[in-house]
Write a protein that holds these residues in place. Structure first.
Motif, PDB file in Angstrom:
ATOM      1  N   LYS A 119      38.225  40.211  36.615  1.00  0.00           N
ATOM      2  CA  LYS A 119      37.712  38.989  37.255  1.00  0.00           C
ATOM      3  C   LYS A 119      38.798  37.918  37.347  1.00  0.00           C
ATOM      4  O   LYS A 119      38.960  37.234  38.381  1.00  0.00           O
ATOM      5  CB  LYS A 119      36.532  38.455  36.456  1.00  0.00           C
ATOM      6  CG  LYS A 119      35.821  37.271  37.108  1.00  0.00           C
ATOM      7  CD  LYS A 119      34.627  36.856  36.302  1.00  0.00           C
ATOM      8  CE  LYS A 119      33.879  35.721  37.025  1.00  0.00           C
ATOM      9  NZ  LYS A 119      34.738  34.574  37.345  1.00  0.00           N
ATOM     10  N   LEU A 120      39.594  37.804  36.277  1.00  0.00           N
ATOM     11  CA  LEU A 120      40.650  36.803  36.262  1.00  0.00           C
ATOM     12  C   LEU A 120      41.694  37.090  37.344  1.00  0.00           C
ATOM     13  O   LEU A 120      42.078  36.204  38.119  1.00  0.00           O
ATOM     14  CB  LEU A 120      41.293  36.766  34.876  1.00  0.00           C
ATOM     15  CG  LEU A 120      42.507  35.830  34.723  1.00  0.00           C
ATOM     16  CD1 LEU A 120      42.081  34.374  34.941  1.00  0.00           C
ATOM     17  CD2 LEU A 120      43.136  36.014  33.340  1.00  0.00           C
ATOM     18  N   TYR A 121      42.144  38.367  37.351  1.00  0.00           N
ATOM     19  CA  TYR A 121      43.193  38.709  38.327  1.00  0.00           C
ATOM     20  C   TYR A 121      42.634  38.764  39.750  1.00  0.00           C
ATOM     21  O   TYR A 121      43.373  38.563  40.718  1.00  0.00           O
ATOM     22  CB  TYR A 121      43.826  40.053  37.953  1.00  0.00           C
ATOM     23  CG  TYR A 121      44.726  39.932  36.746  1.00  0.00           C
ATOM     24  CD1 TYR A 121      45.861  39.126  36.776  1.00  0.00           C
ATOM     25  CD2 TYR A 121      44.443  40.625  35.564  1.00  0.00           C
ATOM     26  CE1 TYR A 121      46.687  39.017  35.669  1.00  0.00           C
ATOM     27  CE2 TYR A 121      45.248  40.523  34.459  1.00  0.00           C
ATOM     28  CZ  TYR A 121      46.378  39.713  34.517  1.00  0.00           C
ATOM     29  OH  TYR A 121      47.201  39.594  33.425  1.00  0.00           O
ATOM     30  N   GLN A 122      41.336  39.000  39.894  1.00  0.00           N
ATOM     31  CA  GLN A 122      40.739  38.959  41.221  1.00  0.00           C
ATOM     32  C   GLN A 122      40.760  37.522  41.779  1.00  0.00           C
ATOM     33  O   GLN A 122      41.087  37.304  42.954  1.00  0.00           O
ATOM     34  CB  GLN A 122      39.303  39.474  41.161  1.00  0.00           C
ATOM     35  CG  GLN A 122      38.602  39.506  42.525  1.00  0.00           C
ATOM     36  CD  GLN A 122      39.181  40.533  43.465  1.00  0.00           C
ATOM     37  OE1 GLN A 122      39.331  41.689  43.101  1.00  0.00           O
ATOM     38  NE2 GLN A 122      39.544  40.107  44.680  1.00  0.00           N
ATOM     39  N   ASP A 123      40.444  36.539  40.901  1.00  0.00           N
ATOM     40  CA  ASP A 123      40.494  35.130  41.323  1.00  0.00           C
ATOM     41  C   ASP A 123      41.917  34.719  41.678  1.00  0.00           C
ATOM     42  O   ASP A 123      42.142  34.003  42.675  1.00  0.00           O
ATOM     43  CB  ASP A 123      39.941  34.229  40.211  1.00  0.00           C
ATOM     44  CG  ASP A 123      38.449  34.442  39.976  1.00  0.00           C
ATOM     45  OD1 ASP A 123      37.796  35.009  40.878  1.00  0.00           O
ATOM     46  OD2 ASP A 123      37.959  34.100  38.873  1.00  0.00           O
ATOM     47  N   ARG A 127      43.327  33.450  45.416  1.00  0.00           N
ATOM     48  CA  ARG A 127      44.039  32.194  45.638  1.00  0.00           C
ATOM     49  C   ARG A 127      45.360  32.422  46.324  1.00  0.00           C
ATOM     50  O   ARG A 127      45.740  31.703  47.254  1.00  0.00           O
ATOM     51  CB  ARG A 127      44.273  31.475  44.286  1.00  0.00           C
ATOM     52  CG  ARG A 127      43.016  30.831  43.719  1.00  0.00           C
ATOM     53  CD  ARG A 127      43.391  29.865  42.594  1.00  0.00           C
ATOM     54  NE  ARG A 127      44.105  30.526  41.509  1.00  0.00           N
ATOM     55  CZ  ARG A 127      43.531  31.074  40.462  1.00  0.00           C
ATOM     56  NH1 ARG A 127      42.198  31.069  40.353  1.00  0.00           N
ATOM     57  NH2 ARG A 127      44.253  31.631  39.523  1.00  0.00           N
ATOM     58  N   GLN A 128      46.088  33.478  45.881  1.00  0.00           N
ATOM     59  CA  GLN A 128      47.389  33.741  46.484  1.00  0.00           C
ATOM     60  C   GLN A 128      47.231  34.178  47.942  1.00  0.00           C
ATOM     61  O   GLN A 128      48.057  33.802  48.786  1.00  0.00           O
ATOM     62  CB  GLN A 128      48.123  34.839  45.685  1.00  0.00           C
ATOM     63  CG  GLN A 128      48.542  34.402  44.298  1.00  0.00           C
ATOM     64  CD  GLN A 128      49.513  33.245  44.333  1.00  0.00           C
ATOM     65  OE1 GLN A 128      50.360  33.128  45.260  1.00  0.00           O
ATOM     66  NE2 GLN A 128      49.417  32.348  43.360  1.00  0.00           N
ATOM     67  N   ALA A 145      50.327  39.283  42.411  1.00  0.00           N
ATOM     68  CA  ALA A 145      48.901  39.167  42.152  1.00  0.00           C
ATOM     69  C   ALA A 145      48.178  40.474  42.467  1.00  0.00           C
ATOM     70  O   ALA A 145      47.230  40.871  41.773  1.00  0.00           O
ATOM     71  CB  ALA A 145      48.318  38.013  42.979  1.00  0.00           C
ATOM     72  N   THR A 146      48.649  41.173  43.511  1.00  0.00           N
ATOM     73  CA  THR A 146      48.047  42.459  43.872  1.00  0.00           C
ATOM     74  C   THR A 146      48.264  43.491  42.766  1.00  0.00           C
ATOM     75  O   THR A 146      47.356  44.236  42.381  1.00  0.00           O
ATOM     76  CB  THR A 146      48.633  42.965  45.193  1.00  0.00           C
ATOM     77  OG1 THR A 146      48.398  41.983  46.222  1.00  0.00           O
ATOM     78  CG2 THR A 146      48.016  44.286  45.601  1.00  0.00           C
ATOM     79  N   ARG A 147      49.504  43.533  42.249  1.00  0.00           N
ATOM     80  CA  ARG A 147      49.808  44.496  41.174  1.00  0.00           C
ATOM     81  C   ARG A 147      49.003  44.188  39.918  1.00  0.00           C
ATOM     82  O   ARG A 147      48.490  45.088  39.248  1.00  0.00           O
ATOM     83  CB  ARG A 147      51.307  44.472  40.864  1.00  0.00           C
ATOM     84  CG  ARG A 147      52.179  45.097  41.961  1.00  0.00           C
ATOM     85  CD  ARG A 147      53.595  45.326  41.450  1.00  0.00           C
ATOM     86  NE  ARG A 147      54.227  44.080  41.033  1.00  0.00           N
ATOM     87  CZ  ARG A 147      54.927  43.271  41.852  1.00  0.00           C
ATOM     88  NH1 ARG A 147      55.057  43.604  43.144  1.00  0.00           N
ATOM     89  NH2 ARG A 147      55.487  42.171  41.395  1.00  0.00           N
ATOM     90  N   ASN A 148      48.886  42.931  39.595  1.00  0.00           N
ATOM     91  CA  ASN A 148      48.116  42.557  38.396  1.00  0.00           C
ATOM     92  C   ASN A 148      46.645  42.960  38.545  1.00  0.00           C
ATOM     93  O   ASN A 148      46.012  43.429  37.588  1.00  0.00           O
ATOM     94  CB  ASN A 148      48.235  41.059  38.143  1.00  0.00           C
ATOM     95  CG  ASN A 148      49.639  40.675  37.693  1.00  0.00           C
ATOM     96  OD1 ASN A 148      50.402  41.501  37.198  1.00  0.00           O
ATOM     97  ND2 ASN A 148      50.001  39.399  37.892  1.00  0.00           N
ATOM     98  N   LEU A 149      46.108  42.757  39.743  1.00  0.00           N
ATOM     99  CA  LEU A 149      44.714  43.127  39.959  1.00  0.00           C
ATOM    100  C   LEU A 149      44.510  44.636  39.869  1.00  0.00           C
ATOM    101  O   LEU A 149      43.550  45.118  39.237  1.00  0.00           O
ATOM    102  CB  LEU A 149      44.259  42.620  41.327  1.00  0.00           C
ATOM    103  CG  LEU A 149      42.826  42.986  41.729  1.00  0.00           C
ATOM    104  CD1 LEU A 149      41.822  42.438  40.714  1.00  0.00           C
ATOM    105  CD2 LEU A 149      42.518  42.476  43.140  1.00  0.00           C
TER     106      LEU A 149
END
Length: 325
Positions: A119-123, A127-128, A145-149
């Motif tokens: 949920k955190l990385y999706q938010d 945003r990015q 951000a994509t890799r983190n998600l």
């Protein structure tokens, strides 16, 4: 007077002829046999030391009666080892099939943390992406951000798999293997129990003890005779006859025998078996007679009525008509 003289002479000649006929007549053939019975040698299937004797020579015993007791410390130790192996196998099977609540709680916590990260990385990703559309952020930040998600999603999937594994326990293959190991250990224990049961030696049939080899305190190997029984309820007579003496004798025929040990004459018996013996059992050699070899046959007969006192080894005789020539 002369006629009386001739009569006397003829009477004397007839008497001499009768004496000559009886003198030259071959003696009646007498065959000799013996009383036989089934003999059973009792032995143990396992090795051991004799601790108790429950039967002795001359004693009548019933089928299933205990005759000898043995002991074997080696078998006792093997049984303890087999029992321990069964315990280990059953414990392992229980472990594989059990689910620990603590482990389930830990996996649920890991999955909840992974879902929070998603949920955190999706938010952050959303945003990015919004900033990228307005041109206020770089493509590198969007890629990060994509890799983190994606990493968070993979971590959540691993958490879900770990939770299922913990909840369901071992696989079907592992359960089957553990169950087979339990059965194998139980079979080993059953074998040890069967071996120990063999230390108590029982009579297989009813009979009378004729020989006792076993002695208290002595060691005997597996299969070594401990006692011998004879079945006195099923006795028969055995004769060895040349084949030229059979002359049509067949199973079911009857004749009479005498048992000298019991002072019994004219005991009726019935033929139950006529069996040829080995090649070595011949009565005449071809070279010696110029004729053919004569084989020996074993003839068995049973008394048609019970004979009190009859025992194996007693001699029996019978008058036999010799038709050999």
């Amino acid at each position: 007077m002369r006629q009386i003289g001739w009569v006397v002479v003829l009477a004397i000649l007839a008497a001499l002829g009768g004496l000559l006929w009886f003198a030259t007549r071959p003696p009646p053939l007498t065959i000799q046999g013996e009383v036989s019975a089934n003999r059973i040698d009792i032995s143990a299937r396992v090795a051991g030391r004799v601790t108790k004797l429950h039967a002795d020579v001359g004693q009548d015993i019933e089928p299933g009666a205990v005759v000898v007791e043995l002991e074997s410390p080696q078998l006792d130790a093997a049984k303890l080892a087999a029992e321990a192996a069964v315990g280990v196998a059953r414990a392992d099977f229980a472990r594989i099939g059990s689910v620990r609540p603590e482990a389930v709680t830990a996996r649920q916590a890991e999955l909840a943390a992974a879902e929070a990260d998603v949920k955190l990385y999706q938010d952050a990703y959303d945003r990015q992406v919004a900033l990228s559309r307005s041109g206020t952020t770089s493509q590198a930040r969007v890629d990060e951000a994509t890799r983190n998600l994606e990493a968070a999603i993979r971590k959540r999937e691993a958490g879900e798999a770990n939770l299922r594994l913990t909840t369901e326990g071992a696989s079907a293959e592992e359960r089957a293997l553990s169950e087979a190991q339990v059965k194998q250990a139980e079979a080993g224990l059953a074998q040890r129990q069967a071996d120990i049961a063999e230390l108590t030696v029982r009579a297989p049939v009813a009979g009378q003890v004729t020989t006792r080899v076993a002695e208290t305190g002595a060691n005997y190997g597996a299969g070594a005779p401990l006692m011998s029984l004879v079945d006195l309820d099923n006795l028969w007579f055995t004769f060895n006859l040349r084949e030229d003496l059979l002359d049509g004798l067949k199973v079911g025929d009857t004749f009479e025998v005498a048992v000298p040990a019991l002072s019994k004459e004219a005991v009726p018996v019935r033929v139950t078996m006529i069996n040829v013996q080995g090649q070595y059992a011949t009565w005449r050699a071809t070279r010696a007679t110029g004729g053919f070899d004569l084989r020996t046959f074993e003839v068995r007969a049973v008394p048609t009525e019970a004979i009190e006192g009859l025992r194996p080894g007693m001699s029996v005789v019978a008058a036999w008509k010799d038709r050999s020539g």
